[in-house]
Scaffold this motif. Structure first.
Motif, PDB file in Angstrom:
ATOM      1  N   GLN A   1      -2.003 -11.157  -1.102  1.00  0.00           N
ATOM      2  CA  GLN A   1      -0.659 -10.894  -0.591  1.00  0.00           C
ATOM      3  C   GLN A   1      -0.413 -11.933   0.502  1.00  0.00           C
ATOM      4  O   GLN A   1      -1.294 -12.207   1.322  1.00  0.00           O
ATOM      5  N   VAL A   2       0.791 -12.526   0.497  1.00  0.00           N
ATOM      6  CA  VAL A   2       1.088 -13.606   1.437  1.00  0.00           C
ATOM      7  C   VAL A   2       2.247 -13.188   2.341  1.00  0.00           C
ATOM      8  O   VAL A   2       3.284 -12.750   1.855  1.00  0.00           O
ATOM      9  N   ASP A   3       2.052 -13.319   3.638  1.00  0.00           N
ATOM     10  CA  ASP A   3       3.125 -13.067   4.591  1.00  0.00           C
ATOM     11  C   ASP A   3       3.956 -14.354   4.688  1.00  0.00           C
ATOM     12  O   ASP A   3       3.527 -15.351   5.282  1.00  0.00           O
ATOM     13  N   ALA A   4       5.139 -14.317   4.075  1.00  0.00           N
ATOM     14  CA  ALA A   4       5.953 -15.537   3.961  1.00  0.00           C
ATOM     15  C   ALA A   4       6.380 -16.057   5.326  1.00  0.00           C
ATOM     16  O   ALA A   4       6.421 -17.276   5.560  1.00  0.00           O
ATOM     17  N   GLU A   5       6.702 -15.166   6.239  1.00  0.00           N
ATOM     18  CA  GLU A   5       7.187 -15.563   7.557  1.00  0.00           C
ATOM     19  C   GLU A   5       6.058 -16.179   8.392  1.00  0.00           C
ATOM     20  O   GLU A   5       6.221 -17.224   9.014  1.00  0.00           O
TER      21      GLU A   5
ATOM     22  N   LEU B   1      -2.970 -13.743   3.387  1.00  0.00           N
ATOM     23  CA  LEU B   1      -3.237 -15.157   3.087  1.00  0.00           C
ATOM     24  C   LEU B   1      -3.684 -15.422   1.648  1.00  0.00           C
ATOM     25  O   LEU B   1      -3.223 -16.369   1.023  1.00  0.00           O
TER      26      LEU B   1
ATOM     27  N   THR C   1       3.400 -17.512   7.199  1.00  0.00           N
ATOM     28  CA  THR C   1       3.049 -18.774   6.531  1.00  0.00           C
ATOM     29  C   THR C   1       3.915 -19.915   7.046  1.00  0.00           C
ATOM     30  O   THR C   1       3.424 -21.010   7.334  1.00  0.00           O
ATOM     31  N   TYR C   2       5.212 -19.646   7.172  1.00  0.00           N
ATOM     32  CA  TYR C   2       6.119 -20.689   7.658  1.00  0.00           C
ATOM     33  C   TYR C   2       5.802 -21.035   9.116  1.00  0.00           C
ATOM     34  O   TYR C   2       5.776 -22.215   9.490  1.00  0.00           O
TER      35      TYR C   2
ATOM     36  N   PRO D   1       0.664 -21.939  -0.332  1.00  0.00           N
ATOM     37  CA  PRO D   1       1.776 -21.481   0.522  1.00  0.00           C
ATOM     38  C   PRO D   1       1.908 -22.254   1.833  1.00  0.00           C
ATOM     39  O   PRO D   1       3.008 -22.736   2.166  1.00  0.00           O
TER      40      PRO D   1
END
Lengths: 191, 191
Positions: free
Chosen positions: B29-33, B26, B35-36, B66
């Motif tokens: 490093q951001v977990d893109a999936e 969060l 997050t969506y 994000p």
């Protein structure tokens, strides 16, 4: 990228010294749909260049985050944004690199936790602007230092007159820019 | 939100004083999936609450961006991130509001250009944490001042013990949190 070039022509504001303000869709207000399309276009171009096996997308806070996130989502990998400001929560060990921000006229330290960059990582660096190349060079250097492999660099707007691309040549990786802004006399040329 | 709660339980790090570090997906490093998916869940909950006609999603730099972008993309509207640091490009007239950052232990000024918030706008505010509510209160106040309508507030992690939700009650809008962290003795309870 046509939709982007048209948007810059329509909304980009030359605030002097070749600095173009694109706060309507990139740097303050963000067009979420255009951002995703930019991510798709970058991924398409990287793929054409033979870039493959990417495990991380790296950017720096703040303005590179949206398009870096789009690229990460399309590739199905995490996105890391380098921090510029220390906080009490930053208790890890960090890779550091120094960059100079022209619009904020200051030296900034970019920090990425050693937890999230490993020697087996294959990395794409994404940022909003490629001007003097200071931020991207700092990120690239930091990635090389971590032992990870820098595979490609992508940006939304390149300003070729500021020499960033030449500075990045030593990394020996593809550099993709979705648009270019040049100052010809007092006029902006966008392509 | 189950996937999120599990992730916090697995990776959240209590660094003392009830501050939980979630830099793995969060805040760095951001977990893109994920997050969506968080964006989708927030939109689903807002819709259940009867929130409609949204024209802008507002967040503050950096960590709220994000998930705010995900919500904006799903709703098909622009996302604005309030700036905390002045730069030479910021030549507009701005709405200002003051907030206190606990992790950086400083007063910050949140700024949104008057160009991008209008009285006809219907706005959702999104942030990563709802703790004391300082940032979200500042954003809400700024939106009300602009004449726009604040319609809902969403966050990824709420820390109910810090009283943010009570502080936001005066706005009279739905407040959605995808997860909650409480400190019970020295132990974190995540739900």
């Amino acid at each position: 990228m046509k939709a982007l070039v048209e948007r810059i022509k329509r909304e980009g504001e030359h605030v002097g010294g070749g600095i173009v303000k694109v706060d309507g869709f990139l740097n303050h207000q963000v067009d979420a749909e255009l951002t995703y399309a930019m991510g798709e276009e970058l991924v398409r171009r990287f793929s054409k260049q033979g870039v493959s096996g990417i495990t991380k997308v790296v950017s720096a806070e703040v303005s590179g985050i949206p398009v870096a996130l789009a690229v990460a989502r399309i590739l199905g990998v995490p996105m890391i944004y380098a921090r510029k400001h220390r906080s009490s929560v930053m208790t890890d060990v960090y890779y550091f690199a120094q960059a100079h921000s022209r619009t904020q006229d200051e030296q900034t330290h970019l920090m990425i936790s050693k937890k999230y960059l490993k020697s087996q990582d294959r990395v794409i660096v994404i940022d909003d602007f490629l001007a003097t190349g200071s931020t991207v060079t700092a990120l690239g250097t930091l990635i090389v230092e971590s032992g990870a492999t820098l595979c490609a660099i992508g940006c939304v707007i390149e300003k070729p007159q500021e020499g960033g691309r030449e500075k990045l040549a030593s990394f020996g990786v593809p550099v993709e820019a979705l648009s270019k802004i040049e100052l010809i006399g007092d006029e902006l040329s966008v392509s």
